[in-house]
Scaffold this motif. Structure first.
Motif, PDB file in Angstrom:
ATOM      1  N   PRO A  31      11.927 -12.387  24.416  1.00 48.74           N
ATOM      2  CA  PRO A  31      12.356 -11.596  23.265  1.00 48.74           C
ATOM      3  C   PRO A  31      11.183 -11.017  22.476  1.00 48.74           C
ATOM      4  CG  PRO A  31      12.471 -13.910  22.735  1.00 48.74           C
ATOM      5  CD  PRO A  31      12.100 -13.827  24.187  1.00 48.74           C
ATOM      6  N   THR A  32      11.461 -10.042  21.650  1.00 44.82           N
ATOM      7  CA  THR A  32      10.466  -9.482  20.754  1.00 44.82           C
ATOM      8  C   THR A  32      10.115 -10.515  19.687  1.00 44.82           C
ATOM      9  OG1 THR A  32      11.340  -7.266  21.074  1.00 44.82           O
ATOM     10  CG2 THR A  32       9.974  -7.616  19.126  1.00 44.82           C
ATOM     11  N   VAL A  33       8.844 -10.623  19.358  1.00 47.15           N
ATOM     12  CA  VAL A  33       8.405 -11.588  18.357  1.00 47.15           C
ATOM     13  C   VAL A  33       8.851 -11.140  16.970  1.00 47.15           C
ATOM     14  CG1 VAL A  33       6.417 -12.757  17.330  1.00 47.15           C
ATOM     15  CG2 VAL A  33       6.426 -12.240  19.770  1.00 47.15           C
ATOM     16  N   VAL A  34       9.432 -12.077  16.215  1.00 48.50           N
ATOM     17  CA  VAL A  34       9.881 -11.792  14.851  1.00 48.50           C
ATOM     18  C   VAL A  34       8.688 -11.809  13.909  1.00 48.50           C
ATOM     19  CG1 VAL A  34      11.284 -12.641  12.926  1.00 48.50           C
ATOM     20  CG2 VAL A  34      12.181 -12.731  15.264  1.00 48.50           C
ATOM     21  N   THR A  35       8.503 -10.706  13.176  1.00 47.33           N
ATOM     22  CA  THR A  35       7.352 -10.608  12.278  1.00 47.33           C
ATOM     23  C   THR A  35       7.732 -10.112  10.888  1.00 47.33           C
ATOM     24  OG1 THR A  35       6.881  -8.363  13.064  1.00 47.33           O
ATOM     25  CG2 THR A  35       5.734 -10.183  14.183  1.00 47.33           C
ATOM     26  N   THR A  68      -4.294 -26.598  11.214  1.00 49.38           N
ATOM     27  CA  THR A  68      -3.389 -27.044  12.269  1.00 49.38           C
ATOM     28  C   THR A  68      -2.050 -26.319  12.159  1.00 49.38           C
ATOM     29  OG1 THR A  68      -2.645 -28.882  10.871  1.00 49.38           O
ATOM     30  CG2 THR A  68      -4.442 -29.327  12.420  1.00 49.38           C
ATOM     31  N   ARG A  69      -2.054 -25.149  11.526  1.00 48.15           N
ATOM     32  CA  ARG A  69      -0.818 -24.412  11.303  1.00 48.15           C
ATOM     33  C   ARG A  69      -0.212 -23.920  12.617  1.00 48.15           C
ATOM     34  NH1 ARG A  69      -2.805 -19.052   8.210  1.00 48.15           N
ATOM     35  NH2 ARG A  69      -3.907 -20.671   7.050  1.00 48.15           N
ATOM     36  N   ALA A  70       1.053 -23.615  12.565  1.00 48.39           N
ATOM     37  CA  ALA A  70       1.734 -23.023  13.713  1.00 48.39           C
ATOM     38  C   ALA A  70       1.452 -21.526  13.734  1.00 48.39           C
ATOM     39  CB  ALA A  70       3.232 -23.274  13.619  1.00 48.39           C
ATOM     40  N   TYR A  71       1.081 -21.026  14.895  1.00 50.06           N
ATOM     41  CA  TYR A  71       0.856 -19.588  15.063  1.00 50.06           C
ATOM     42  C   TYR A  71       1.994 -18.923  15.828  1.00 50.06           C
ATOM     43  CZ  TYR A  71      -3.798 -19.971  13.127  1.00 50.06           C
ATOM     44  OH  TYR A  71      -4.849 -20.179  12.261  1.00 50.06           O
ATOM     45  N   LEU A  72       2.874 -19.719  16.384  1.00 49.91           N
ATOM     46  CA  LEU A  72       4.080 -19.195  17.027  1.00 49.91           C
ATOM     47  C   LEU A  72       5.093 -20.328  17.063  1.00 49.91           C
ATOM     48  CD1 LEU A  72       5.170 -16.594  18.513  1.00 49.91           C
ATOM     49  CD2 LEU A  72       4.721 -17.843  20.632  1.00 49.91           C
ATOM     50  N   ILE A  73       6.347 -20.003  16.762  1.00 57.44           N
ATOM     51  CA  ILE A  73       7.438 -20.981  16.821  1.00 57.44           C
ATOM     52  C   ILE A  73       8.487 -20.454  17.782  1.00 57.44           C
ATOM     53  CG2 ILE A  73       9.256 -22.158  15.531  1.00 57.44           C
ATOM     54  CD1 ILE A  73       7.458 -21.928  13.054  1.00 57.44           C
ATOM     55  N   GLN A  74       8.864 -21.291  18.757  1.00 62.08           N
ATOM     56  CA  GLN A  74       9.849 -20.916  19.755  1.00 62.08           C
ATOM     57  C   GLN A  74      11.132 -21.711  19.538  1.00 62.08           C
ATOM     58  OE1 GLN A  74       6.413 -21.910  20.140  1.00 62.08           O
ATOM     59  NE2 GLN A  74       6.345 -22.206  22.367  1.00 62.08           N
ATOM     60  N   ILE A  88       2.738 -16.192  10.659  1.00 59.84           N
ATOM     61  CA  ILE A  88       1.602 -15.690   9.887  1.00 59.84           C
ATOM     62  C   ILE A  88       1.983 -14.540   8.957  1.00 59.84           C
ATOM     63  CG2 ILE A  88      -0.765 -14.824  10.039  1.00 59.84           C
ATOM     64  CD1 ILE A  88      -0.237 -17.774  10.973  1.00 59.84           C
ATOM     65  N   PRO A  89       2.790 -13.542   9.367  1.00 60.56           N
ATOM     66  CA  PRO A  89       3.159 -12.485   8.432  1.00 60.56           C
ATOM     67  C   PRO A  89       3.943 -12.980   7.213  1.00 60.56           C
ATOM     68  CG  PRO A  89       3.622 -11.808  10.681  1.00 60.56           C
ATOM     69  CD  PRO A  89       3.295 -13.254  10.720  1.00 60.56           C
ATOM     70  N   PHE A  90       4.502 -14.179   7.296  1.00 56.33           N
ATOM     71  CA  PHE A  90       5.270 -14.725   6.178  1.00 56.33           C
ATOM     72  C   PHE A  90       4.410 -15.611   5.281  1.00 56.33           C
ATOM     73  CE2 PHE A  90       8.116 -13.989   9.753  1.00 56.33           C
ATOM     74  CZ  PHE A  90       9.116 -13.211   9.165  1.00 56.33           C
ATOM     75  N   THR A  91       3.119 -15.672   5.560  1.00 51.99           N
ATOM     76  CA  THR A  91       2.201 -16.537   4.817  1.00 51.99           C
ATOM     77  C   THR A  91       1.561 -15.753   3.688  1.00 51.99           C
ATOM     78  OG1 THR A  91       1.722 -17.774   6.843  1.00 51.99           O
ATOM     79  CG2 THR A  91       0.191 -18.036   5.007  1.00 51.99           C
ATOM     80  N   SER A  93      -1.218 -15.352   0.360  1.00 52.12           N
ATOM     81  CA  SER A  93      -2.662 -15.579   0.252  1.00 52.12           C
ATOM     82  C   SER A  93      -2.974 -16.985  -0.232  1.00 52.12           C
ATOM     83  CB  SER A  93      -3.280 -14.555  -0.714  1.00 52.12           C
ATOM     84  OG  SER A  93      -2.662 -14.662  -1.997  1.00 52.12           O
ATOM     85  N   ASP A  94      -2.019 -17.589  -0.955  1.00 51.12           N
ATOM     86  CA  ASP A  94      -2.273 -18.916  -1.503  1.00 51.12           C
ATOM     87  C   ASP A  94      -1.174 -19.915  -1.160  1.00 51.12           C
ATOM     88  OD1 ASP A  94      -0.322 -17.743  -2.977  1.00 51.12           O
ATOM     89  OD2 ASP A  94      -1.131 -18.294  -4.943  1.00 51.12           O
ATOM     90  N   ARG A  95      -0.372 -19.613  -0.155  1.00 54.97           N
ATOM     91  CA  ARG A  95       0.721 -20.514   0.194  1.00 54.97           C
ATOM     92  C   ARG A  95       1.048 -20.370   1.674  1.00 54.97           C
ATOM     93  NH1 ARG A  95       4.809 -17.298   1.197  1.00 54.97           N
ATOM     94  NH2 ARG A  95       4.957 -15.274   0.177  1.00 54.97           N
ATOM     95  N   PRO A  96       1.591 -21.419   2.285  1.00 55.62           N
ATOM     96  CA  PRO A  96       2.033 -21.312   3.678  1.00 55.62           C
ATOM     97  C   PRO A  96       3.339 -20.548   3.765  1.00 55.62           C
ATOM     98  CG  PRO A  96       2.522 -23.485   2.813  1.00 55.62           C
ATOM     99  CD  PRO A  96       1.727 -22.778   1.750  1.00 55.62           C
ATOM    100  N   ALA A  97       3.727 -20.195   4.964  1.00 53.17           N
ATOM    101  CA  ALA A  97       4.994 -19.504   5.165  1.00 53.17           C
ATOM    102  C   ALA A  97       6.153 -20.395   4.733  1.00 53.17           C
ATOM    103  CB  ALA A  97       5.138 -19.124   6.636  1.00 53.17           C
TER     104      ALA A  97
END
Length: 427
Positions: A31-35, A68-74, A88-91, A93-97
């Protein structure tokens, strides 16, 4: 049930071995990656409308990044298909996704392989399971000698998974199509694998054991990890150093490297190797010249921060003797077992008896000894057994050490007897 071996069965004379078929792409494609938010909302809706447990996996960039963040979730769920999400696009500047909406859409059991590896990075983005099934841990409880996802899939489902990108830098963007295909395969057959393992656990009488283990994993997901005291002491090769002054050099160089790695979000080993830190610590009054004589410090990445290393060495040299680190970190646990015969012969005898019993029982049950009970718990129990020493007190002591009920039921009564028999003769 026959004890699983993970090996192909014997073939008749003259019979050719049939190669296990290779699965190189998911049945439904990649599938297309959700960003973006729209894609995430569509994924949440699809998963919420799906049925049954949710297969989930995460890719990190271990060895490349500090975090140790996740860079892709399946994700995969029956009726919803496979979904790939880039956190990453949901992260900010000062907080995690924050993917908690996604978590609410996954209201059934999560299926993971080696859950303890992925749960921290999933919790970081707001994904916490209510219930889970760990296929790797299930394989261990069933006595499979090799429990990687690829091996279990091949053994139990008769399919090989393409696994050529397991050590890739998942922080790279854009992610190559071949990597996405590999990532999707990690969840393609997890539900089928879980079904087989669940049936085997039931047949082997180990379903309740697994349920307790899985519940403990789910309960602990998201719990903060206590900081390790003096983490610099884990520098590879540090055991060869013999003076507090040398340890102090390691401490200052390690801390400087760690600060740089955190700031740059790079794996510390990509900046400077452990062996270079230890080597310079063996030098007498090391400085800039000594750094330039050691290969690790002359490599491009390390040389860029030569001024930082020189400053760290200067701080180490200026440390008063009274503030130098101790050669060994004090522990709240028992001493190294090799010293027990000299320090406490009765404790040494208790440990020998306890270990032998755990090993024998583990073999009888086809469970790795470390999954039957943690070695640390055995050491602590043998070093300072409870008083009075009986089944109830040993059960309580094991509970305090984190042992699950199934483990205590199997071990507490016999360990109490063995430990008591090894006590010094009472007058």
């Amino acid at each position: 049930m026959t004890t699983p071996t993970g090996d192909p069965g014997p073939t008749d004379a003259g019979e050719e071995a049939v190669e296990t078929p290779l699965l190189s792409t998911p049945a439904g494609g990649v599938p297309t990656v959700v960003t973006d938010a729209a894609g995430l909302a569509a994924t949440c809706a699809a998963l919420a409308a799906g049925r049954g447990p949710v297969a989930i996996d995460a890719e990190r960039a271990h060895g490349f990044r500090y975090s140790t963040r996740a860079y892709l979730i399946q994700l995969k769920r029956e009726g919803a298909g496979i979904h790939l999400i880039d956190p990453i696009p949901f992260t900010g500047s000062d907080r995690p996704a924050d993917l908690s909406d996604l978590g609410r859409a996954m209201d059934d059991t999560w299926i993971l392989h080696a859950a303890s590896q992925d749960l921290p990075c999933l919790a970081e983005v707001g994904l916490l399971p209510k219930r889970l099934f760990d296929t790797e841990l299930a394989g261990r409880l069933l006595g499979y000698p090799r429990v990687s996802l690829g091996t279990l899939t091949e053994t139990l489902l008769g399919v090989r998974l393409a696994k050529e990108h397991s050590a890739a830098d998942w922080s790279q963007r854009p992610l190559p199509e071949s990597w996405l295909r590999y990532a999707a395969l990690d969840v393609e057959l997890l539900a089928e694998l879980r079904d087989i393992l669940a049936r085997e656990l039931e047949t082997a009488g180990k379903a309740e054991w697994a349920a307790q283990e899985f519940a403990a994993l789910a309960e602990g997901a998201g719990a903060p990890v206590p900081p390790r005291p003096d983490p610099w002491r884990r520098t590879s090769g540090i055991h060869s150093l013999r003076t507090p002054r040398a340890l102090n050099v390691v401490k200052h160089l390690w801390t400087t490297r760690d600060e740089l790695a955190r700031k740059l979000d790079k794996s510390p080993s990509k900046i400077l190797a452990d062996r270079a830190i230890v080597e310079v610590a063996t030098r007498d009054q090391p400085g800039r010249q000594q750094l330039r004589e050691i290969e690790g410090f002359t490599r491009r990445q390390a040389k860029r921060y030569e001024a930082n290393w020189v400053d760290a060495l200067a701080r180490a040299a200026g440390t008063p003797r009274s503030e130098l680190p101790a050669m060994h970190l004090k522990s709240d646990g028992p001493p190294a077992p090799r010293s027990w015969p000299r320090r406490d012969p009765a404790a040494a005898e208790r440990l020998t008896r306890a270990r032998a019993h755990v090993s024998t029982l583990a073999e009888e049950l086809s469970v790795p000894a470390e999954n039957l009970i943690s070695p640390d718990a055995v050491r602590r129990l043998a070093w300072r057994p409870p008083n009075p020493l009986d089944g109830d007190s040993v059960d309580a002591a094991l509970a305090d050490l984190g042992a699950r009920q199934w483990q205590r039921q199997l071990l507490a009564p016999t360990l109490a007897r063995l430990l008591d028999d090894a006590q010094p003769t009472r007058g």
